[in-house]
Scaffold this motif. Structure first.
Motif, short mmCIF file in Angstrom:
data_model
loop_
_atom_site.label_atom_id
_atom_site.label_comp_id
_atom_site.label_asym_id
_atom_site.label_seq_id
_atom_site.Cartn_x
_atom_site.Cartn_y
_atom_site.Cartn_z
N PRO B 324 0.93 -1.25 -0.10
CA PRO B 324 -0.10 0.16 0.03
C PRO B 324 0.96 1.36 -0.06
N GLY B 325 0.20 2.53 -0.16
CA GLY B 325 0.95 3.54 -0.08
C GLY B 325 1.29 4.46 -1.45
N ALA B 326 1.69 5.59 -1.31
CA ALA B 326 1.62 6.53 -2.36
C ALA B 326 3.09 6.63 -2.74
N GLY B 327 3.89 5.95 -1.89
CA GLY B 327 5.46 6.13 -2.09
C GLY B 327 6.09 7.54 -1.92
N LEU B 328 7.41 7.45 -2.11
CA LEU B 328 8.19 8.39 -1.91
C LEU B 328 8.37 9.41 -3.36
N ASP B 329 8.31 10.53 -3.05
CA ASP B 329 8.36 11.36 -4.48
C ASP B 329 9.72 11.13 -5.01
N PHE B 330 9.88 11.09 -6.22
CA PHE B 330 11.26 11.15 -6.86
C PHE B 330 11.32 12.60 -7.75
N GLU B 331 10.44 12.41 -8.62
CA GLU B 331 10.45 13.33 -9.73
C GLU B 331 9.01 13.91 -9.79
N THR B 494 16.69 6.57 4.24
CA THR B 494 15.22 6.01 4.02
C THR B 494 14.34 7.28 3.62
N ASP B 495 14.83 8.61 3.53
CA ASP B 495 14.06 9.57 3.15
C ASP B 495 14.12 9.95 1.61
N LYS B 496 15.28 9.19 1.19
CA LYS B 496 15.29 9.49 -0.35
C LYS B 496 15.40 8.16 -1.23
N VAL B 497 14.74 8.40 -2.54
CA VAL B 497 14.56 7.29 -3.32
C VAL B 497 15.87 6.96 -3.98
N SER B 500 18.41 4.13 -8.82
CA SER B 500 18.59 3.02 -9.39
C SER B 500 17.26 2.12 -9.26
N SER B 501 16.25 2.45 -8.54
CA SER B 501 15.22 1.72 -8.65
C SER B 501 14.02 2.44 -9.55
N VAL B 502 14.27 3.72 -9.79
CA VAL B 502 13.33 4.68 -10.67
C VAL B 502 13.93 4.91 -12.05
N GLU B 503 15.11 4.84 -12.16
CA GLU B 503 15.79 5.18 -13.44
C GLU B 503 15.14 4.50 -14.71
N GLY B 504 14.70 5.20 -15.57
CA GLY B 504 13.70 4.72 -16.43
C GLY B 504 12.37 4.59 -16.65
N ILE B 505 11.96 4.91 -15.28
CA ILE B 505 10.52 5.38 -15.30
C ILE B 505 10.57 7.03 -15.05
N ALA B 506 11.65 7.32 -14.12
CA ALA B 506 11.97 8.70 -13.93
C ALA B 506 13.20 9.22 -15.28
N GLY B 507 13.03 10.49 -15.41
CA GLY B 507 13.98 10.76 -16.30
C GLY B 507 13.63 10.60 -17.91
N LYS B 508 12.14 10.48 -17.99
CA LYS B 508 11.81 10.29 -19.43
C LYS B 508 11.53 11.87 -19.99
N PRO B 509 11.76 11.97 -21.26
CA PRO B 509 11.64 13.23 -21.68
C PRO B 509 10.32 13.77 -22.23
N TYR B 510 9.21 12.96 -22.14
CA TYR B 510 8.14 13.33 -22.59
C TYR B 510 7.64 14.63 -22.07
N ASN B 514 1.62 17.03 -16.01
CA ASN B 514 1.77 16.93 -14.78
C ASN B 514 2.13 15.48 -14.26
N ARG B 515 3.22 15.51 -13.67
CA ARG B 515 3.95 14.11 -13.49
C ARG B 515 4.25 13.84 -12.00
N ARG B 516 4.20 12.65 -11.38
CA ARG B 516 4.66 12.36 -10.32
C ARG B 516 5.28 10.96 -10.40
N ILE B 517 6.59 10.63 -10.18
CA ILE B 517 7.41 9.56 -10.06
C ILE B 517 7.74 9.45 -8.74
N ALA B 518 7.19 8.12 -7.99
CA ALA B 518 7.76 7.84 -6.82
C ALA B 518 8.00 6.30 -6.72
N GLN B 519 8.43 6.23 -5.51
CA GLN B 519 8.68 4.57 -5.07
C GLN B 519 8.45 4.32 -3.73
#
Lengths: 148, 745, 443
Positions: B324-331, B494-497, B500-510, B514-519
């Motif tokens: 469960p949960g919304a995750g920690l924001d990364f981007e 623990t307070d940072k994403v 290496s767990s989000v690269e490729g979901i984050a960092g997209k050029p499109y 409104n975007r939220r990438i979290a983990q």
């Protein structure tokens, strides 16, 4: 028992079910033939026995006593092997290189049996695994060696 | 035993480094490149009062010009097929003015001179060339300058009158010349010049050219030697039987006496989590090790890294999906939640990808020898010599300077040779050499290799997108669930994403406003590791395949939608158009090919390791399986050193990416892997290799990586194409898990 | 033997029968013998336990010796083998010799409950009093007592009632221990005793009838040991069938096979690998010679077996079709070990040319081993040098069908082709063999 490898005879005293691979590598110090899986899955251990591609990891040594064995160490003394190596260099085939002894031996066996193999024959004979994915370069090199 | 904190000796400050690999590399690539030129750092605590060494500058630490004119070069980076030895010879040779063919390359020993990756050293992250390029050019130029100075003295002419041609200093006015080999001794004694002039790009003879690799002949004739091939006098061969689950320890061995009596057996040993046999050949050691009947004891609760007896990959996947949960924001950008709420149409999907083994063809091995002078010599494959040296020293109870490390060619790379707790053979080799008083070459059988490999982590990603009335995405939310290897091995806050767990979901050029990438972090019970292209290897599959879901939901062509969302990204847009052009113009299909098969194409983009990549795959279905016929890859690494190597690396990356898409999956039940050899863990065989077409685009952007970037685009391009044929979205890999059939469309 | 199916018919058999019969305690020759007999040397009872292969079902990998718990799937549910350590609460520590005898030879527990015939008591019925006494001694005095509760079966009422089994026993189990046949010599009789009795070879190798009973329990019926399907394997004929049985094997070949797990004709695999690992290799040379003598006396059936196989070099396969496709797959996947000539590599790697399992009418074994590979053969404590890999993750159903069609139709082999559907069926029912050597502990 007596083994004939690359034209030389060797006496080895070893359990008869020992895989040829380990006789080559550990008893005779010929480490060009590689261990990859021990289960005839990858082909890194391919040598020629009577000109046929043979996976030495699943070849009990007693079954090749007296046979004519050729390993990668002698590849450039063999006219077909020489052509294959030249094609391998021209096509810049290897990457990490670990599987390539086996690939070169498999290609040499193929060209000894079929000097001008069809693409199907190449696909049928070049079945060794390469984790670096040099497969397209291998096929190109076999075709080039066949033309040479 | 294998504390993974970066040892003090290898760090720049003497304090343990605790940095996220991507956090400190990815975020500030520019700063890192500068890092090479930063004021000198003390690399070893015990050399605190020695003169500071600036990595990559001391010519004599790298170069030895021999009387015959050949150049021995100690490479800071390991060769594992990626062509780094050849690339360095091109780069250094260009400035030194020596034909790259004259170079003899060997891996550099541990030492402060070689810490070229931000004050550390490892070969990985597709960083070798891009992070050392300037330093290596300056090194070559400095060496050339020293040779010129030595020649000026020897010939008694002003420096300004001298030039070089490959391998020689030339005094045009008098027609005299001196071979480098004859000048090397005098040159080596000179101070290294601070300021050097580099060649103009337009004058490059070797950089940027498809120069033939230096190691090809040796590797085509069995002469290349790997760790497994090394021998020393009086050596014993070692084989192990590992506990089936990490954390279990060997108790009684019920047949120890019988095993000791087996042919060639020297001794039987208990090791942490394993038993071992030493013998006079590996085969004998191996058979004896397998014969040992060991009563394994269960781990005490709280044992580090213990594999739970009830662990299954199926269960772990269910756990990740249910987190469960919304995750920690990364981007984040804009307000994804609000935009989702207001969207005309919503698209939701959950994706997953399995654990993967490295499956490099050379199983792990190490040769250890204690010498009479108190030193320990080690021959082993590795990606990070100083880290391995420091860890080996701890195992052996020596100081690091007593550990002599001979790094070896890697028989397959893919991220396998990092310092992973429990996944390396050398600690066992050291303990066995110590116990037996003899040099020991330890080799893991393929079965033991599969049992103890560090796996690409399993991952899940949850996506939600909102489309506007025109079917265009206005809101995008992605939550990755799992654990990344960078956080595991370089420390995680623990307070940072962990990037290496989000690269490729984050960092997209499109351009989605409104975007939220979290983990959501979930501890992975497995020993996880870096696997070629790391987080990108699954995350670009997730995000680029979901992209097509968004496109389909909004009735947009996925290629056209990408182009549209890249309108403000000229580099990406050009690359996407380049791959379409390379493939003869974008067509999604389905269409009927000349051989009568129904085919379709899929497209994907990725931005890994400082490079940009666009990929198109053409597939058909046969007997419920996906057949990939062609893969087109356009890659923009900014600028290049060797196009032939890039071509080969892209081919290789396509093979690995495709292998992961089609076949690969490490399955565990009851804490034990199902597959212990390639029979149960198939990797791409030759008859499944597609034709690969590569176009290199040099945009002039800062130099990016080459070894890994080709991987991530392949799985999504293939799956996107397959979904066109099946009419169904595929959200889980590998494809071989399911029988696919053609759908409507 | 382990996972006997369908006992449903048994309920029918029971209709109208008397409760007394179904729960009575049978007579045992040991009824008057107390349990306080002098202990025998451990080797005596251990040998009997090896002959009877008790460990195969009553121990599990990683479990303590003889604590049971092996799951056996039946169509009605799962049954579990029981704790036969001398623990008084959960094991058989409280059994008298007579009670033990009734369980082993008559399938009756001390409380009168009937045992499922997964326990091969119809065969064990033929065991001698001496061997039963030795077994009792072994389990009561030499096996460590381990407290471990038996797991209840998952078979639901009313099919979980045991008393109808009494009628199954009445119908299908021989009474009395083995009686030597005077027409044959001592060696033959010893072999017959071992095969029919403790060795319970018929459990796998004899066909079963509608009630899952073995259709024959001795050589008087030509169906005895004539081959049977069980658990996704085909246990081939142990009779002198030229192609599909032991017709081309010498007595020495048979004994060697049981002693070493291999000979020039083949290597143990499937359930026989387990029987070899845990039982046959521990038999004395004399007993193995006796078994060989007995088995070689069982005539084959030429009508069933077909024209005698002889080696023929492979003809060039047709350019298309299953034989051609199979030949290609064989060359890439099989030939490196089994040889392009199908002849294997001495006793180390099985020949496929002329192998009885390849020639058998039933193709379950060839499909199963191709899908799942072989478990490890552990001979004299040493795991095998070569094992068959599992190809289930590499070859499709169609590819496996093609390559088996090629193998069953080459080198003089004339067995029927294999279909993809047959492969798919077995694929779904089976799993890959473990590559770990599995040695079940006896003490």
């Amino acid at each position: 028992m007596e083994l004939t490898i690359n034209g030389q005879t060797h006496q080895v005293d070893i359990e008869p079910d020992t895989p040829l691979l380990w006789v080559l590598r550990d008893e005779l110090g010929m480490t060009g033939t590689k261990y990859g899986c021990g289960l005839a899955q990858c082909g890194a251990c391919t040598v020629l026995v009577h000109g046929q591609a043979t996976r030495s990891c699943v070849t009990p040594v007693e079954t090749v006593a007296g046979a004519k064995i050729m390993t990668i160490e002698a590849i450039e003394t063999d006219p077909v092997g020489q052509k294959v190596v030249e094609a391998w260099v021209a096509q810049q085939v290897p990457q990490c290189g670990y599987c390539q002894s086996g690939q070169v031996m498999a290609a040499t066996a193929l060209l000894k049996q079929s000097a001008r193999p069809t693409d199907e024959e190449i696909a049928g004979a070049m079945v060794n695994l390469c984790r670096c994915g040099t497969y397209n370069a291998i096929a190109a090199a076999v075709r080039e060696a066949a033309q040479a | 035993m294998n504390d993974m904190t970066v040892p003090a000796q290898a760090s720049s400050t003497g304090a343990p480094l605790n940095l996220s690999r991507r956090g400190f590399l990815g975020a500030s690539l520019g700063a890192l490149v500068l890092g090479v030129a930063l004021p000198a750092r003390q690399a070893r605590a015990q050399q605190a009062d020695a003169p500071a060494i600036k990595p990559g500058t001391r010519v004599n630490a790298f170069l030895e010009i021999r009387p015959d004119g050949t150049v021995l070069f100690r490479s800071p980076f390991m060769e594992g097929g990626q062509g780094i030895f050849t690339a360095l010879a091109q780069i250094v040779g260009e400035e030194l003015d020596v034909e790259p063919t004259q170079f003899v390359m060997e891996p550099a020993p541990p030492g402060p001179d070689y810490l070229l990756i931000g004050g550390m050293r490892f070969t990985g992250g597709s960083m070798s060339v891009r992070l050392s390029y300037d330093a290596m050019r300056r090194l070559g130029a400095a060496a050339r300058q020293m040779l010129l100075q030595a020649a000026a003295v020897q010939l008694g002419v002003p420096l300004a009158e001298l030039t070089t041609e490959p391998g020689r200093v030339v005094h045009a006015a008098s027609g005299r010349s001196l071979a480098y080999g004859d000048l090397a001794g005098a040159a080596a004694a000179l101070p290294v010049p601070e300021n050097v002039t580099l060649r103009e790009r337009a004058d490059f003879r070797w950089i940027g050219k498809p120069f033939a690799r230096l190691d090809i002949h040796a590797k085509s004739t069995g002469k290349a030697r790997y760790a497994i091939d090394q021998t020393v006098d009086d050596m014993l061969y070692g084989a192990v039987q590992h506990a089936r689950r990490l954390g279990m320890e060997p108790g009684d061995i019920s047949n120890e006496a019988q095993v000791r009596a087996m042919p060639g057996v020297h001794s039987v040993h208990r090791l942490p989590g394993a038993v071992a046999v030493l013998a006079n050949s590996w085969w004998r050691a191996r058979r004896a090790a397998e014969a040992l009947e060991v009563n394994w004891t269960e781990p005490a609760s709280g044992t580090a890294n213990a594999m739970p007896a009830d662990f299954s990959t199926e269960g772990h996947l269910a756990k990740l999906k249910a987190m469960p949960g919304a995750g920690l924001d990364f981007e984040t950008e804009g307000d994804a939640a609000a935009a989702l709420a207001g969207a005309t149409q919503k698209v939701e999907a959950v994706y997953d990808a399995p654990y993967l083994a490295h499956g490099q063809l050379e199983p792990s091995s190490a040769l250890a020898r204690f010498n009479a002078d108190g030193t320990l010599e080690l021959w082993l494959p590795n990606q990070a010599p100083e880290m391995f040296q420091a860890d080996a020293a701890k195992v052996a109870g020596l100081s690091p300077d007593k550990v002599i490390l001979h790094s070896q060619l890697l028989g397959g790379f893919f991220g396998r040779h990092f310092l992973y707790t429990t996944a390396n053979a050398y600690p066992q080799a050291i303990l066995l050499a110590k116990a037996s008083g003899r040099p020991v070459k330890l080799l893991w059988s393929r079965e033991e290799e599969f049992l103890r490999d560090a796996l690409r982590p399993m991952a899940v990603a949850r996506f939600r997108a909102g489309l506007d009335a025109n079917g265009l995405p206005v809101a995008y939310e992605a939550v990755a669930v799992g654990e990344g290897p960078a956080g595991r091995w370089f420390g995680r806050k623990t307070d940072k994403v962990d990037s290496s767990s989000v690269e490729g979901i984050a960092g997209k050029p499109y351009a989605i406003p409104n975007r939220r990438i979290a983990q959501i972090h979930v501890d992975d019970p497995m020993i996880i590791g870096f696997w070629r292209s790391v987080g990108h290897s699954m995350n670009d599959f997730f995000s680029e395949t979901f992209f097509d879901e968004m496109a389909d939901a909004g009735k947009q062509d996925p290629y056209a939608l990408r182009l549209r969302l890249l309108a403000d990204k000229p580099r990406h847009k050009a690359l996407l158009e380049a791959v379409a052009d390379l493939s003869g113009g974008w067509k999604r299909g389905p269409f009927t090919a000349q051989d009568g098969t129904r085919r379709a194409r899929g497209v994907a983009m990725a931005s890994p390791f400082g490079s940009e990549v666009a990929t198109i795959a053409e597939v058909s279905l046969r007997d419920g399986e996906v057949v990939v016929h062609d893969v087109w890859v356009a890659i923009d690494p900014g600028s290049i050193v060797n196009p032939a190597i890039i071509n080969a690396q892209v081919n290789s990356a396509v093979a690995l990416g495709l292998s992961s898409a089609l076949f690969e999956e490490a399955v565990y039940a009851e804490g034990v892997p199902r597959a212990r050899n390639y029979d149960g863990y198939p990797i791409l065989p030759p008859d499944r290799m597609p034709k690969v077409h590569v176009r290199i685009v040099e945009s002039g952007a800062p130099m990016g990586g080459i070894g890994e970037p080709g991987v991530p685009g392949v799985p999504p391009a293939v799956v996107n194409a397959a979904s066109v044929l099946t009419g169904k979205r595929i959200r889980s890999l590998p494809l071989s898990k399911q029988r696919l059939s053609a759908g409507e469309g | 033997m382990k996972k006997l199916a369908a006992f449903v018919v048994l309920a029918v058999l029971a209709v109208g029968a008397g409760y007394w019969f179904a729960t009575r305690i049978p007579a045992s020759p040991f009824d008057s013998v107390g349990s306080a007999t002098a202990p025998l040397p451990v080797e005596r009872g251990e040998y009997a336990a090896r002959l009877a292969d008790c460990v195969a079902c009553h121990s599990t990998e990683g479990g303590k010796a003889f604590t049971g718990g092996l799951a056996m799937g039946t169509p009605l549910g799962t049954i579990f083998s029981t704790n036969i350590t001398p623990d008084r609460e959960t094991g058989i520590g409280g059994y008298t010799l007579a009670q033990f005898d009734n369980a082993v030879r008559r399938g009756v527990a001390p409380d009168g409950r009937r045992l499922y015939p997964a326990m091969p008591h119809p065969s064990y019925a033929k065991m001698s009093d001496d061997d039963v006494r030795a077994l009792y001694d072994y389990f009561l005095h030499h096996v460590p007592a381990v407290r471990q509760e038996n797991r209840p079966t998952t078979i639901a009422w009313p099919l979980n009632m045991r008393w109808p089994l009494a009628f199954w026993n009445l119908a299908f189990a021989d009474a009395g221990s083995y009686r030597p046949a005077p027409a044959h010599d001592e060696i033959w009789n010893r072999g017959a005793y071992l095969v029919q009795g403790p060795g319970h070879c018929g459990s796998c190798h004899t066909p079963r009838g509608l009630a899952l009973q073995e259709v024959a329990l001795d050589e008087r019926d030509p169906r005895f040991l004539s081959g049977a399907l069980l658990d996704g394997w085909y246990a081939p004929s142990l009779r002198n069938d030229h192609n599909t049985g032991l017709g081309r094997w010498s007595e020495e070949d048979v004994a060697t096979f049981l002693k070493d797990g291999r000979n020039q004709h083949g290597v143990v695999f499937g359930s026989m690998m387990e029987a070899f690992n845990n039982s046959t290799q521990f038999m004395t040379d004399g007993d193995l010679a006796a078994i060989a003598r007995y088995l070689k006396s069982l005539p084959g059936d030429a009508a069933r077996d077909g024209a005698p196989w002889s080696y023929q070099a492979a003809a060039a396969p047709a350019p298309a079709g299953p034989m051609a496709s199979g030949a290609r797959i064989y060359a890439a996947r099989c030939g490196f070990c089994h040889g392009s000539d199908g002849r294997g590599r001495n006793e180390w790697i099985s020949p496929l040319a002329g192998a009885s399992s390849v020639l058998a009418l039933e193709n379950a074994s060839v499909i199963n081993i191709t899908l799942n590979g072989s478990g490890r053969v552990v001979a004299a404590g040493v795991p095998d040098a070569y094992r068959m890999p599992a190809l289930r993750d590499q070859l499709s159903d169609g590819e496996i069908a093609d390559v088996l069609t090629f193998i069953r139709g080459s080198w003089g082999n004339r067995a029927a082709s294999v279909t993809a559907e047959e492969v798919r069926t077995l694929r779904e029912l089976t799993n890959a063999a473990s590559s770990d050597p599995i040695v079940l502990q006896m003490r």
